[in-house]
Design a protein around this motif. Sequence first.
Motif, PDB file in Angstrom:
ATOM      1  N   LYS A   8       0.841  -1.210   0.000  1.00  0.00           N
ATOM      2  CA  LYS A   8       0.000   0.000   0.000  1.00  0.00           C
ATOM      3  C   LYS A   8       0.872   1.254   0.000  1.00  0.00           C
ATOM      4  CE  LYS A   8      -3.930   2.038   2.475  1.00  0.00           C
ATOM      5  NZ  LYS A   8      -4.811   1.921   3.657  1.00  0.00           N
ATOM      6  N   ARG A   9       1.960   1.217   0.799  1.00  0.00           N
ATOM      7  CA  ARG A   9       2.884   2.357   0.856  1.00  0.00           C
ATOM      8  C   ARG A   9       3.536   2.592  -0.505  1.00  0.00           C
ATOM      9  NH1 ARG A   9       8.483   2.970   1.505  1.00  0.00           N
ATOM     10  NH2 ARG A   9       8.703   0.702   1.335  1.00  0.00           N
ATOM     11  N   LEU A  10       4.025   1.527  -1.125  1.00  0.00           N
ATOM     12  CA  LEU A  10       4.698   1.655  -2.421  1.00  0.00           C
ATOM     13  C   LEU A  10       3.741   2.150  -3.498  1.00  0.00           C
ATOM     14  CD1 LEU A  10       6.955  -1.539  -2.388  1.00  0.00           C
ATOM     15  CD2 LEU A  10       7.702   0.831  -2.204  1.00  0.00           C
ATOM     16  N   ALA A  11       2.489   1.679  -3.450  1.00  0.00           N
ATOM     17  CA  ALA A  11       1.502   2.130  -4.431  1.00  0.00           C
ATOM     18  C   ALA A  11       1.252   3.627  -4.287  1.00  0.00           C
ATOM     19  CB  ALA A  11       0.199   1.342  -4.240  1.00  0.00           C
ATOM     20  N   TYR A  12       1.179   4.097  -3.046  1.00  0.00           N
ATOM     21  CA  TYR A  12       0.980   5.530  -2.778  1.00  0.00           C
ATOM     22  C   TYR A  12       2.150   6.348  -3.322  1.00  0.00           C
ATOM     23  CZ  TYR A  12       0.975   9.876  -0.068  1.00  0.00           C
ATOM     24  OH  TYR A  12       1.027  11.195   0.315  1.00  0.00           O
ATOM     25  N   LEU A  13       3.366   5.868  -3.097  1.00  0.00           N
ATOM     26  CA  LEU A  13       4.562   6.593  -3.554  1.00  0.00           C
ATOM     27  C   LEU A  13       4.665   6.589  -5.073  1.00  0.00           C
ATOM     28  CD1 LEU A  13       7.186   5.316  -0.916  1.00  0.00           C
ATOM     29  CD2 LEU A  13       5.997   7.507  -0.933  1.00  0.00           C
ATOM     30  N   ARG A  14       4.352   5.445  -5.692  1.00  0.00           N
ATOM     31  CA  ARG A  14       4.413   5.362  -7.162  1.00  0.00           C
ATOM     32  C   ARG A  14       3.383   6.286  -7.803  1.00  0.00           C
ATOM     33  NH1 ARG A  14       5.072  -0.611  -6.352  1.00  0.00           N
ATOM     34  NH2 ARG A  14       7.302  -1.027  -6.623  1.00  0.00           N
ATOM     35  N   ASN A  15       2.270   6.464  -7.156  1.00  0.00           N
ATOM     36  CA  ASN A  15       1.233   7.361  -7.655  1.00  0.00           C
ATOM     37  C   ASN A  15       1.729   8.810  -7.656  1.00  0.00           C
ATOM     38  OD1 ASN A  15      -1.482   7.770  -8.609  1.00  0.00           O
ATOM     39  ND2 ASN A  15      -1.941   8.714  -6.630  1.00  0.00           N
ATOM     40  N   TYR A  27      13.669  17.120  -4.861  1.00  0.00           N
ATOM     41  CA  TYR A  27      12.654  16.269  -4.240  1.00  0.00           C
ATOM     42  C   TYR A  27      13.078  15.950  -2.803  1.00  0.00           C
ATOM     43  CZ  TYR A  27      16.046  12.745  -5.752  1.00  0.00           C
ATOM     44  OH  TYR A  27      17.202  12.041  -5.961  1.00  0.00           O
ATOM     45  N   GLN A  28      12.066  15.698  -1.970  1.00  0.00           N
ATOM     46  CA  GLN A  28      12.314  15.436  -0.557  1.00  0.00           C
ATOM     47  C   GLN A  28      11.569  14.168  -0.139  1.00  0.00           C
ATOM     48  OE1 GLN A  28      10.537  18.724  -1.197  1.00  0.00           O
ATOM     49  NE2 GLN A  28      12.527  19.194  -2.113  1.00  0.00           N
ATOM     50  N   VAL A  64      17.549   0.392   1.712  1.00  0.00           N
ATOM     51  CA  VAL A  64      17.209   0.766   3.092  1.00  0.00           C
ATOM     52  C   VAL A  64      16.487   2.109   3.110  1.00  0.00           C
ATOM     53  CG1 VAL A  64      18.162   1.412   5.344  1.00  0.00           C
ATOM     54  CG2 VAL A  64      19.093  -0.555   4.110  1.00  0.00           C
ATOM     55  N   LEU A  65      17.010   3.065   2.323  1.00  0.00           N
ATOM     56  CA  LEU A  65      16.378   4.389   2.244  1.00  0.00           C
ATOM     57  C   LEU A  65      14.934   4.256   1.742  1.00  0.00           C
ATOM     58  CD1 LEU A  65      16.249   7.513   2.115  1.00  0.00           C
ATOM     59  CD2 LEU A  65      17.308   7.354  -0.143  1.00  0.00           C
ATOM     60  N   VAL A  66      14.754   3.512   0.654  1.00  0.00           N
ATOM     61  CA  VAL A  66      13.420   3.361   0.047  1.00  0.00           C
ATOM     62  C   VAL A  66      12.447   2.732   1.044  1.00  0.00           C
ATOM     63  CG1 VAL A  66      12.116   2.181  -1.764  1.00  0.00           C
ATOM     64  CG2 VAL A  66      14.290   3.292  -2.309  1.00  0.00           C
ATOM     65  N   SER A  67      12.948   1.804   1.855  1.00  0.00           N
ATOM     66  CA  SER A  67      12.068   1.126   2.822  1.00  0.00           C
ATOM     67  C   SER A  67      11.552   2.070   3.897  1.00  0.00           C
ATOM     68  CB  SER A  67      12.821  -0.031   3.474  1.00  0.00           C
ATOM     69  OG  SER A  67      13.820   0.448   4.358  1.00  0.00           O
ATOM     70  N   LYS A  68      12.189   3.219   4.053  1.00  0.00           N
ATOM     71  CA  LYS A  68      11.785   4.164   5.110  1.00  0.00           C
ATOM     72  C   LYS A  68      10.978   5.352   4.562  1.00  0.00           C
ATOM     73  CE  LYS A  68      15.697   2.978   8.078  1.00  0.00           C
ATOM     74  NZ  LYS A  68      14.889   2.236   9.046  1.00  0.00           N
ATOM     75  N   ILE A  69      10.830   5.448   3.249  1.00  0.00           N
ATOM     76  CA  ILE A  69      10.099   6.578   2.653  1.00  0.00           C
ATOM     77  C   ILE A  69       8.591   6.382   2.839  1.00  0.00           C
ATOM     78  CG2 ILE A  69       9.633   7.889   0.547  1.00  0.00           C
ATOM     79  CD1 ILE A  69      12.343   6.874  -0.522  1.00  0.00           C
ATOM     80  N   MET A  70       7.953   7.392   3.430  1.00  0.00           N
ATOM     81  CA  MET A  70       6.500   7.332   3.622  1.00  0.00           C
ATOM     82  C   MET A  70       5.780   8.411   2.798  1.00  0.00           C
ATOM     83  SD  MET A  70       6.259   4.762   5.579  1.00  0.00           S
ATOM     84  CE  MET A  70       4.535   4.814   6.040  1.00  0.00           C
ATOM     85  N   ASP A  71       6.522   9.436   2.382  1.00  0.00           N
ATOM     86  CA  ASP A  71       5.895  10.501   1.593  1.00  0.00           C
ATOM     87  C   ASP A  71       6.968  11.201   0.775  1.00  0.00           C
ATOM     88  OD1 ASP A  71       3.960  12.088   0.562  1.00  0.00           O
ATOM     89  OD2 ASP A  71       3.523  13.189   2.415  1.00  0.00           O
ATOM     90  N   ILE A  72       6.533  11.874  -0.301  1.00  0.00           N
ATOM     91  CA  ILE A  72       7.452  12.580  -1.195  1.00  0.00           C
ATOM     92  C   ILE A  72       6.865  13.947  -1.532  1.00  0.00           C
ATOM     93  CG2 ILE A  72       8.634  12.563  -3.435  1.00  0.00           C
ATOM     94  CD1 ILE A  72       8.263   9.531  -3.494  1.00  0.00           C
ATOM     95  N   THR A  73       7.718  14.971  -1.461  1.00  0.00           N
ATOM     96  CA  THR A  73       7.338  16.282  -1.995  1.00  0.00           C
ATOM     97  C   THR A  73       8.420  16.720  -2.968  1.00  0.00           C
ATOM     98  OG1 THR A  73       8.458  17.498  -0.223  1.00  0.00           O
ATOM     99  CG2 THR A  73       6.130  16.925   0.134  1.00  0.00           C
ATOM    100  N   TYR A  74       8.096  17.702  -3.797  1.00  0.00           N
ATOM    101  CA  TYR A  74       9.088  18.173  -4.762  1.00  0.00           C
ATOM    102  C   TYR A  74       8.834  19.636  -5.086  1.00  0.00           C
ATOM    103  CZ  TYR A  74       5.253  17.223  -8.023  1.00  0.00           C
ATOM    104  OH  TYR A  74       4.044  17.186  -8.651  1.00  0.00           O
ATOM    105  N   THR A  75       9.894  20.267  -5.598  1.00  0.00           N
ATOM    106  CA  THR A  75       9.823  21.673  -6.001  1.00  0.00           C
ATOM    107  C   THR A  75      10.382  21.792  -7.410  1.00  0.00           C
ATOM    108  OG1 THR A  75      10.215  22.329  -3.709  1.00  0.00           O
ATOM    109  CG2 THR A  75      10.482  24.031  -5.405  1.00  0.00           C
TER     110      THR A  75
END
Length: 613
Positions: A8-15, A27-28, A64-75
């Motif tokens: 579910k987390r990965l689907a949210y991030l891919r979206n 990106y953050q 390891v980094l990807v496994s901890k990502i819960m949200d993404i923002t960008y400018t």
Amino acid sequence: MNKEENEKRLAYLRNIVLSMPEKPGSYQYYDKDHVIIYVGKAKNLKRRVSSYFHKEVDRFKTKVLVSKIMDITYTVVNTEEDALLLENALIKKYNPRYNVLLKDGKTYPSICVTKEYFPRIFKTRQINKKYGTFFGPYSHISTMYALLELIGKVYKPRRCRLPLTKEGIEQKKFRPCLEYHIHNCYGPCINKQSYEDYQENIRQAKEILKGNTREIQRLIYEEMTRKASELKFEEAELLKERYLLLDSFVAKSEVVSHTIDDEDVFTINDDEDKKNAYINYIHVKNGTINQSFTFEYKRKLDESDEELLITAIPEIRERFQSTAKEILVPFEMQWKIKNAVFFVPQRGDKKHLLDLSEMNGKQYKFDRLKQAEKLNPEQKQTRLMKELQEKLKLTQLPYQIECFDNSNISGTDAVAACVVFKSMKPSKKDYRKYNIKTVVGPDDYASMQEVVRRRYKKMIEEDLRLPDLIITDGGKGQMDVVREVIEGELNLHIPIAGLAKDDRHRTNELLYGFPPQTIGIDVKSELFHTLTQIQDEVHRFAISFHRDKRSKHALHSELDEIKGIGPKTKEELLKNFKTVKKIREAEQSELINIVGPAKAKIIYTHFQKKKTL
């Protein structure tokens, strides 16, 4: 987090990634507490961020980094240069956990020019720009002191901390200090130097601190010539003294080329395990190097050299307030930065500058390594073992090394020795001495085979740890006879190397392989020095054992000639007199005190007869 939650987390991030624009930007990444854990830059946001979520990502740290990502923002920004600057600003602001970390624990001194009515110039480690203008920092302290000394001699700025004001000077509130009386200050506090003249001196001093020494030289020379033409010889003489002081300083500076006006130089060196990188920065102004620094960066996500360099360059340039329009780098850069261009020199003065930067970076890395090894000696030993493993292409680290040597004189009193080094240090409790039993005459090869056979047969029987590497004190011949025993007879698979000597009996090469080949090792390197130490140690141990054996043989043979003297008496005599020579020279009364009158007479009479022969 279970499998379903992770999907579910990965689907949210891919979206989020799918909706990203294909434009430059920053990106953050956020963790579960909505804390920024990584800030990145991209020429194409969508393409760059999507690469993190491909199944074929093989870098462990990135996973390891990807496994901890819960949200993404960008400018989104207009240019890649803006993306680089924005990334730099965000990293400074948030200090994310997974971004490259500048390991800069040192506080180097800078030179401060204060904002006072009559500014002061001094060194400091505290940077607070509301108090003045700062130049530096200076990694070479001697350079900083040379600049301060030059400015002190040429312009004589005040050194006191008096709160000088225009009104206070007009009201004569201040008195001159010792510096004025010994001619280290022109006395602005008592109006002996005008405000305008003092400010002009400070302006010129700032130009020198910026590296524009030659320009100031030119201005002083023109002013000196003008004063002389106006017959103002005293003022012209003062300017001449300043000119000569500046000329002397410039002559001692590292002059690269008078054609290079304003240049930044960056190079990068990695440590052995690729965890840290050392980025050297050199700034050249008017053909002279006025800054040289090496910064240590800690990798977080196995960043490439280019990724590290493009991250470090804007940060370092900002720190040193550099506005150089050209930046010399060791390889082509895919990124661009504002108001400057990258250039990879192939020859000439600029290539010399790049080589100089490379050399400084390597020296800094070497110094850090030495410093770390002093604090932790085991680090040095591990490094040497890894270096030897790499040179010989060994399957495992050569933790235990054993070395053999023979010693005899025309085959008599033949002995051999084995020394053991563990973690590149002598393990003296494991040293072994061997009397040659089966070989008649001076046959080094047969003696070596006997000792190696005895050594490793016993180790196999007692189930002891076998060495990781055997070193013979000799060349191809010694290696071959040892291999016959190790592989042919005992069916063991232990790597065998040889240390060969030149005509002057000095170790000059390491041999390895079948057939043996010379392994390229710098004879001045630490590794070669350690291998030579192993060879010297086995030689010393074998010679020492051989000497002791010959000495005991000689001592006992002469005493054995005396009839009526048994082992206990001989032992008692040697215990008290130490050597046969002292027994021979002893008076009969001395011998009586040790072995009694009857035996004393026999011994004394024996040696007296020897003297008369």
